[in-house]
Each structure stands twice: as structure tokens, then as C-alpha cells.
Scaffold this active site. Structure first.
Site, PDB file in Angstrom:
ATOM      1  N   ASP A 165       0.863  -1.179   0.000  1.00 44.08           N
ATOM      2  CA  ASP A 165       0.000   0.000   0.000  1.00 44.08           C
ATOM      3  C   ASP A 165       0.905   1.237   0.000  1.00 44.08           C
ATOM      4  OD1 ASP A 165      -2.118   1.743   0.045  1.00 44.08           O
ATOM      5  OD2 ASP A 165      -3.255   0.610   1.521  1.00 44.08           O
TER       6      ASP A 165
HETATM    7  C1  BGC Z   1      -5.075   3.111   0.033  1.00 44.54           C
HETATM    8  C2  BGC Z   1      -5.184   2.145  -1.117  1.00 44.54           C
HETATM    9  C3  BGC Z   1      -4.972   2.857  -2.432  1.00 44.54           C
HETATM   10  C4  BGC Z   1      -3.633   3.551  -2.398  1.00 44.54           C
HETATM   11  C5  BGC Z   1      -3.282   4.234  -3.697  1.00 44.54           C
HETATM   12  C6  BGC Z   1      -3.828   3.943  -0.053  1.00 44.54           C
HETATM   13  O1  BGC Z   1      -3.819   4.933   0.913  1.00 44.54           O
HETATM   14  O2  BGC Z   1      -5.093   2.403   1.257  1.00 44.54           O
HETATM   15  O3  BGC Z   1      -6.422   1.501  -1.075  1.00 44.54           O
HETATM   16  O4  BGC Z   1      -5.058   1.941  -3.476  1.00 44.54           O
HETATM   17  O5  BGC Z   1      -3.628   4.495  -1.352  1.00 44.54           O
HETATM   18  O6  BGC Z   1      -4.011   5.370  -3.943  1.00 44.54           O
END
Ligand code: BGC
Length: 761
Positions: A288
Site C-alpha cells: 500500500d
Molecule cells: C489506500 C489504497 C490505495 C492507495 C493508492 C492507499 O492509501 O489504502 O487503497 O489503493 O492508497 O491510492
């Protein structure tokens, strides 16, 4: 209102700009040819380039001066780019990658396309309420078509986290509380995003996230630690992820939080043992955002070197935007801490996805394509259909609904009645400008001759502003003064007083659910409850339409408002779909994918818990709370229709079945009312004794059927080892016990039509 959901991470300013050419159909090379091609690429790549492929660069600066992304790409320092949504810039960056970088490897452009790109579909929790896998499959087909036409290759979805605590804001992004329903929705979304042929020119690579356990954050507080037994993990949390693997999902994303004290981003049990080992997953795993760097903040890794080596060795292939891999991996290989073979395995996975997608042959996107694709009226129709099928009629006393189209004077009241933001809902791709049809607009279009008066009532807003709004500089409006709010309240009541019927549209704004949007209370935010009580007190027929991203505690409404329609965050065509249902052009048939509590304090509340020594309904039942009932307000699977159904004639094909064999359960469902409608027939089982205690009920089959008045159909379900086995804490293994089972078939998780069977050796 203009909705801009920036990525989930640090943002400040934009980057990039460039230009180029077409993208087209792909041919599928064989596995052997893909492997040969990847091997040949690997053989000529330097260590630095290999590490580059494991770096996903954020196309947004983070406040501090970093290297220009063009330069990073030019030297082969990025395998993927995210947080960019601009076809021209995609092509410009791609040109640098394929013409100037050392091994000419194309970039993979990733972005969160969660429930639509331009045409917005209902939020995933809503689509799960359809209990019809065709809904998310068709929705994600359209989302993929539009996003791919813009030049995006890879979406960070589906989110398949099971969530049993409605306080957790991200419940809106998933399919609710149940692993069986969640698995069906996960697989359907993967099919929709990716299509039949991996890499098709009008599809995206999907990403199952967040692996794993994120939905079980303590207290529903986003990012907080998760402690889960292996049995809970394997029986409840992991099945939708496994379903995504079986459906061929190309990538996975790790979760942020600690799982049993080991951050998911450095969790070898999850990534190496389960995902890549037991399930044989061949795609790659991205962290993530910033999560590998965060291993230090989380008190797990000592420093960047430690974070990089532990994440990579745990099985995390790509670093999303933290820069920890590019800063440390090459040195770690050189000093022998990380083996070249470990790097090669990760790079091979990334390259394999690129080759399978046909990116080397078709790196660019035709810049005139998007306009043609998004203008398709078919996309709007799909969105309206998906929204219609996702809505849940919670209550309809005295046939309050449907309303007559001959209505003379209607009041539409509430802060989200005319809100594009709440209609589109959580998680817009960034740069999105909403053209959602609001409920007010939908109603006006449906009954153009009626007098329709609208009053929003007092505004609703987060008590603590959104982290992302603050970060991305979304302009903050000045809060209403108490005097302004009171005047708005009085105007709303006065507007309702003059009407024959009142439609109240209450709920949450988009930023009240989603990431970093957990709540300590499940009540209607702001003064909405007071407004509802004041309007109902006028004695008019009142219909409550809810636009919200999570189950809410609606005890008062459930007793005093005759009709309640849960419309969730229904997307671009949401207002039309609500009006279709309110005025009877469409008969609602959705069912709840998550339990609605009576009070916030009951949370987490879900149907599939194990029994206790003092079960509800027994002589020795000892109430769980002295200040309220324990039962849900609306159970999992609940949802009404404008017609009525009977479900009977339950038959089990044999009283006994051997371990490993299958039996069939059938029941008849009939439309006993006067209009056509849909019923979702649901099958639940309970294993009565065994190596472990088993849940009081578990969903193991469902089918949404459409029936004309008087029509009857036999619905059939298979129960075999896949449905009857479980991960046992006692045995530390998957087992199927030879034991007696109850089975119920009905219209929600409280179904009473039951039978039994026994599994024997
Ligand atoms: C979120 C993800 C997301 C990623 C990219 C993160 O903060 O938890 O679900 O895909 O950001 O934007």
C-alpha cells in the site's frame, strides 16, 4: 459539487506532461514464450534496472524536492507510475521509458478506479447489495473500458476486505460482512476489470486488496492494529482473496496495519506462505502507499535497509511510492543480505504481467479514444441498471411506496437530496468532475408535472475535516452559523408542511466514509435526526431515502417512518434510479450485505457468530445488554419488495452424505403478490457439533430470481466439501467433520424454513 478524491497519500502539486500515439488489440503469447521473453529481459538488465522495476513512483511531489519523474523513468528507475490521470502525460512518460530507458521496458500506469472512471457506478458495498454478481462484473467492465481508454493499465481494486464493524470507513469499498457473498463479488469484479483475456485492450489489470485483515481494525479505527486467530483469517478474511486468485487476478496489494503484531507489508506468513505458496499466486504484490517505509514508523523495521530487506523477503514485490526499495535494495544485494534470486523472482513477476498485457507491443494510448468511449449512452444505462439493482427497501408499512405519479405537491428535504458528492460517493478518481443526477433531479424528471419544493435543512459536515481534503487543498467552506442552521431547519419543516408527501433524503457526504473516514457513532450526522422527527411530526406520509456509505443506526426511523429506501451512494445515475423505485417503475430487490445495528454500541455486529451457552430464544437466555436489545435492527440479507414471496417445499437430496461428497438442496419460491419482482433466495447452514464450534449460521448459496405475479420456480443449491469444510483451530488444518447439519432456505439470515442432513465417513 466538484468531487476530487486524491490518492490515498501525500499530495502537493502535480507533475508531468508529454505526448504520443495509439494503443490496440493484443495477441496472447503462450506461457513458454512469455517466460522466454522475461528471461531474456532479465538476463540483460542491470541490478539497478531490476530494482527500478520494483519501484512504483508517485507522479506527485511530496512537498520535498525529489528527482524529476522523467529522469527516474529515463534511467530505468521505475516499473510503474501512479497518481497520474492524464493520457497525454502517460504517453510522454511512456515514450521516455520505451525509447530512452536502458532496457526499453514500458511503464505500467496504476490508479484507483474503484466504482467507475467517468460513468460512476454504485459504491462496492451497494453493488454487493444487489446479490447479483452480474452487477459488479458489468460495472467494472465499463469502468475498465473508460479507464483503459484514458491510458490507465492497472486499477487498485477490487477491495475485498470483509468488514463487520460499520464504524470502519472503508466498509463502503468492500462487499460487507460475509465471506461467501464477498467471494462471489470479488471474483465478479476481477472478471469485470480483466475480462476473459488478460491484457485485452479495453480492460485493466485488477488488484485484490488489502491483504489481509484490514477490515478488522480495533474499534473500526482505520489503520489500527488487527488481532485475528488463524481460524478467523482463513475462514472469514481470506476466502474473497482466494476467490480473486482463482478468478485470475493479476496483482495483490498488501494492507497497512499490523496483523497479529506483524505488519501486513512485511508478513511472510501472508505473502510467502499463503498467497504465493498455498495458493500458487503467480502475479505480483504491491505494497500500500508508503507502507514499506512505514515499517519503520510502525516500530517493526530499524531503518530503510531493514524495511526493504524484510518486506522483499516477506514477498512484497513492488514498493508503492515510499522509495525504500530504490534507496536500499541494490546495496542489500551487493552486501549479500538479499539474494539476486529474490530480486529476480519479484522482477520476473512484474515483467510477466507487462508481457502478458501486451504492453511491449502496445505501450501507448490513442488520445482521441476516451471521448468516444465515454460518450456511449450504454454506459449510463448500465449505471442506472446497477443502481436500481443495488437499492434495498428496508421498510414499507401500509404500502407507502411506490408513490403515485399523479402526485400534486411533493417536498424533497435533506442535505444530500441535491448533492452530487453524496450521489457519486466515496473514491472518485482524481480530477473527476461529477455529473451525477441527484435524487432531487431524478424525482423532477420522473414527475415533471408535480409541484416539487426542495429544502436541504441544516448542512452536514465532518467534525474533524478529511485528512485527504486538507492534504490536497480541497477548499473548505465556512460552517453555517447556529442561526443559519436553525433558519435552514425551520425552512425545511415549513416546506414539508405544505406538501402532500415528503421525501427525506438523509445520510452522509462522500468524505464521511472511505479511507480515514471512520466514525465513533452510527447515528445520522448533524441535525438530520431532529429534522426527521420534526417532519414526521407533521403527520404527512414520509419516505426516507438514505445516501450513505455504511450501515447506520436507524432505530427511531425504523419505528416512525413508514418507508425507508437504502440507496447507498448510487453513482452518476443514482437520482434516476431512486426515482424509478420511488414511483414504481422498478421494483427493488436488493438485500443487505451487512447487518444494521440498533445502536452504535452493538458494533461489531454480524450474523455468523458462534453459539454461546445462553443462546437467544433459549430458556436460559441471559440478555446481553440491559440497556437495549442485542438483535440487529435489520439482519444480514434483509430487503423488501413491492410484491410478496413464499419460499417452501425445502428438500435435501439425501439425509446422509459422505465426507467429500455433494448433496443438493432445493426450495420453491413463488411470487404471491400482484407485480413482478425479485427475491434473493438464500441458503444457510449450521454444523451442530464438531472439532471446533461453528457459526450459528453461514451463507453457502444464494440466487436472485425474477418472478412474474403467480410465477413459481425451484431454486437448487449444491453443498459439498467446499461449503462444508473449514479451518479448524483444534486440528490446525482444513477439515470436514462427519457431523449433523441444519440447513435453512429463506429471504434473509433469520430464515425459518429448515431441514437437516448428516455428513458421515
Ligand atoms: C489506500 C489504497 C490505495 C492507495 C493508492 C492507499 O492509501 O489504502 O487503497 O489503493 O492508497 O491510492
Amino acid at each position: 459539487m466538484h468531487v476530487t478524491r486524491w490518492p490515498a497519500f501525500v499530495v502537493l502539486g502535480l507533475a508531468l506532461s508529454m505526448g504520443a500515439t495509439a494503443g490496440a488489440a493484443q495477441t496472447m503469447p503462450s506461457d513458454a514464450r512469455i517466460k522466454a521473453r522475461v528471461d531474456a529481459l532479465l538476463a540483460r538488465m542491470s541490478l539497478e534496472e531490476k530494482v527500478g522495476q520494483l519501484n512504483q513512483a508517485g507522479a506527485i511531489s511530496f512537498g520535498q524536492d525529489g528527482p524529476k519523474i522523467e529522469d527516474v523513468v529515463r534511467r530505468g528507475g521505475a516499473g510503474s507510475v501512479l497518481w497520474l490521470n492524464d493520457t497525454k502525460r502517460f504517453n510522454e512518460l511512456q515514450k521516455i521509458a520505451v525509447e530512452e530507458s536502458p532496457s526499453r521496458i514500458p511503464l505500467l500506469f496504476g490508479l484507483d478506479v474503484i466504482h467507475g472512471y467517468r460513468t460512476i457506478f454504485p459504491v462496492p458495498l451497494a453493488m454487493a447489495s444487489s446479490w447479483d454478481p452480474a452487477v459488479p462484473e458489468r460495472a467494472q467492465t465499463v469502468a475498465a473500458r473508460e479507464a483503459r481508454a484514458a491510458g490507465i493499465h492497472w486499477t487498485f481494486g477490487p477491495m475485498v476486505d470483509i468488514a463487520r464493524d460499520a464504524r470502519w470507513g472503508r466498509i463502503v469499498e468492500g462487499a460487507g460482512e460475509d465471506p461467501y457473498l464477498g467471494s462471489a463479488m470479488a471474483a465478479a469484479q476481477v472478471r469485470g476489470f480483466q475480462g476473459q483475456t488478460f491484457g485485452a485492450a479495453d480492460r485493466l489489470v485488477a488488484c485484490a486488496k488489502h491483504f489481509a485483515g484490514y477490515g478488522f481494525a480495533d474499534g473500526g479505527r482505520d489503520y489500527d492494529p488487527v488481532d485475528l486467530s488463524e481460524a478467523q483469517l482463513r475462514n472469514v478474511v481470506l476466502p474473497p482473496f482466494h476467490a480473486a486468485v482463482k478468478a485470475g487476478v493479476g496483482t495483490f496489494m498488501g494492507a497497512y496495519m499490523d496483523l497479529n503484531n506483524v505488519p501486513a507489508s512485511g508478513n511472510a506468513f501472508l505473502l510467502r506462505q499463503v498467497l504465493k505458496g498455498e495458493w500458487g499466486f503467480r502475479g505480483f504484490v504491491v505494497s500500500d502507499a508508503m507502507a514499506i517505509g512505514n515499517l519503520i514508523i510502525q516500530g517493526f523495521a530499524r531503518d530503510g535497509r531493514d524495511a526493504a530487506s524484510r518486506a522483499l523477503r516477506a514477498g512484497m514485490d513492488m514498493d508503492m511510492a515510499s522509495g525504500t526499495y530504490p534507496r536500499n535494495l541494490a546495496a542489500l544485494v551487493k552486501d549479500g543480505t538479499v539474494k539476486t534470486a529474490e530480486i529476480d523472482d519479484a522482477v520476473r513477476r512484474v515483467l510477466t504481467v507487462k508481457v502478458r498485457m501486451g504492453l511491449f507491443e502496445h505501450p501507448y494510448t490513442d488520445e482521441s479514444l476516451l471521448t468516444k468511449v465515454v460518450s456511449s449512452p450504454e454506459h449510463q444505462q448500465e449505471a442506472r441498471w446497477a443502481a436500481q439493482r443495488s437499492m434495498v427497501l428496508l421498510r414499507n408499512e401500509g404500502k407507502t411506496l411506490p408513490l403515485s405519479k399523479n402526485i400534486k405537491h411533493l417536498a424533497v428535504i435533506g442535505p444530500v437530496a441535491d448533492s452530487r458528492d453524496a450521489t457519486d460517493g466515496s473514491w472518485m478518481v482524481f480530477g473527476h468532475t461529477s455529473n451525477a443526477v441527484t435524487v432531487l433531479e431524478g424525482i423532477k424528471a420522473k414527475v415533471p408535472d408535480a409541484k416539487i419544493e426542495y429544502a436541504p435543512g441544516p448542512e452536514i459536515r465532518r467534525e474533524i475535516p478529511s485528512f485527504f481534503d486538507a492534504l490536497t487543498g480541497v477548499p473548505q467552506t465556512t460552517p453555517q452559523t447556529p442561526g443559519e442552521a436553525e433558519a435552514a431547519f425551520q425552512l425545511a419543516v415549513a416546506t414539508a408542511r405544505g406538501a402532500d408527501v415528503v421525501v427525506m433524503v438523509l445520510g452522509e457526504t462522500a468524505s464521511m466514509a472511505g479511507e480515514a473516514a471512520s466514525r465513533a457513532s452510527l447515528d445520522l450526522p448533524g441535525r438530520q435526526q431532529a429534522l426527521l422527527e420534526a417532519v414526521v411530526g407533521l403527520g404527512k406520509p414520509v419516505v426516507l431515502v438514505l445516501l450513505n456509505g455504511r450501515p447506520l443506526a436507524l432505530s427511531w426511523a425504523a419505528e416512525h417512518v413508514p418507508a425507508i429506501l437504502e440507496a447507498w451512494e448510487p453513482g452518476s445515475e443514482g437520482g434516476h434510479a431512486v426515482a424509478d423505485i420511488l414511483f414504481g417503475d422498478v421494483n427493488p430487490g436488493g438485500k443487505l450485505p451487512a447487518t444494521f445495528p440498533r445502536k452504535t454500541g452493538q458494533t461489531p455486529l454480524y450474523y455468523a457468530r458462534t453459539l454461546t451457552h445462553s443462546p437467544e430464544g433459549s430458556r436460559m437466555y441471559n440478555p446481553r445488554y440491559w440497556d437495549g436489545q442485542n438483535s440487529p435492527l435489520y439482519p444480514f440479507g434483509h430487503g423488501l419488495s413491492y410484491t410478496t414471496f413464499s419460499i417452501d417445499n425445502l428438500k435435501v437430496s439425501a439425509p446422509k452424505v459422505k465426507v467429500g461428497e455433494q448433496l443438493t438442496v432445493t426450495a420453491d419460491v413463488a411470487n404471491t403478490g400482484t407485480v413482478a419482482g425479485d427475491e434473493v433466495v438464500q441458503l444457510y447452514i449450521h454444523q451442530k457439533a464438531g472439532s471446533d464450534s461453528r457459526p450459528i449460521r453461514e451463507l453457502k448459496g444464494f440466487e436472485r430470481v425474477t418472478l412474474e405475479p403467480g410465477e413459481k420456480r425451484t431454486v437448487s443449491f449444491k453443498l459439498g466439501p467446499d461449503e462444508l469444510r473449514y479451518w479448524s483451530t483444534s486440528a490446525k488444518a482444513w477439515i470436514q467433520d462427519a457431523e449433523a447439519f441444519d440447513v435453512w432456505v429463506g429471504a434473509d439470515s433469520t430464515a425459518t424454513l429448515g431441514a437437516g442432513f448428516t455428513v458421515v465417513r
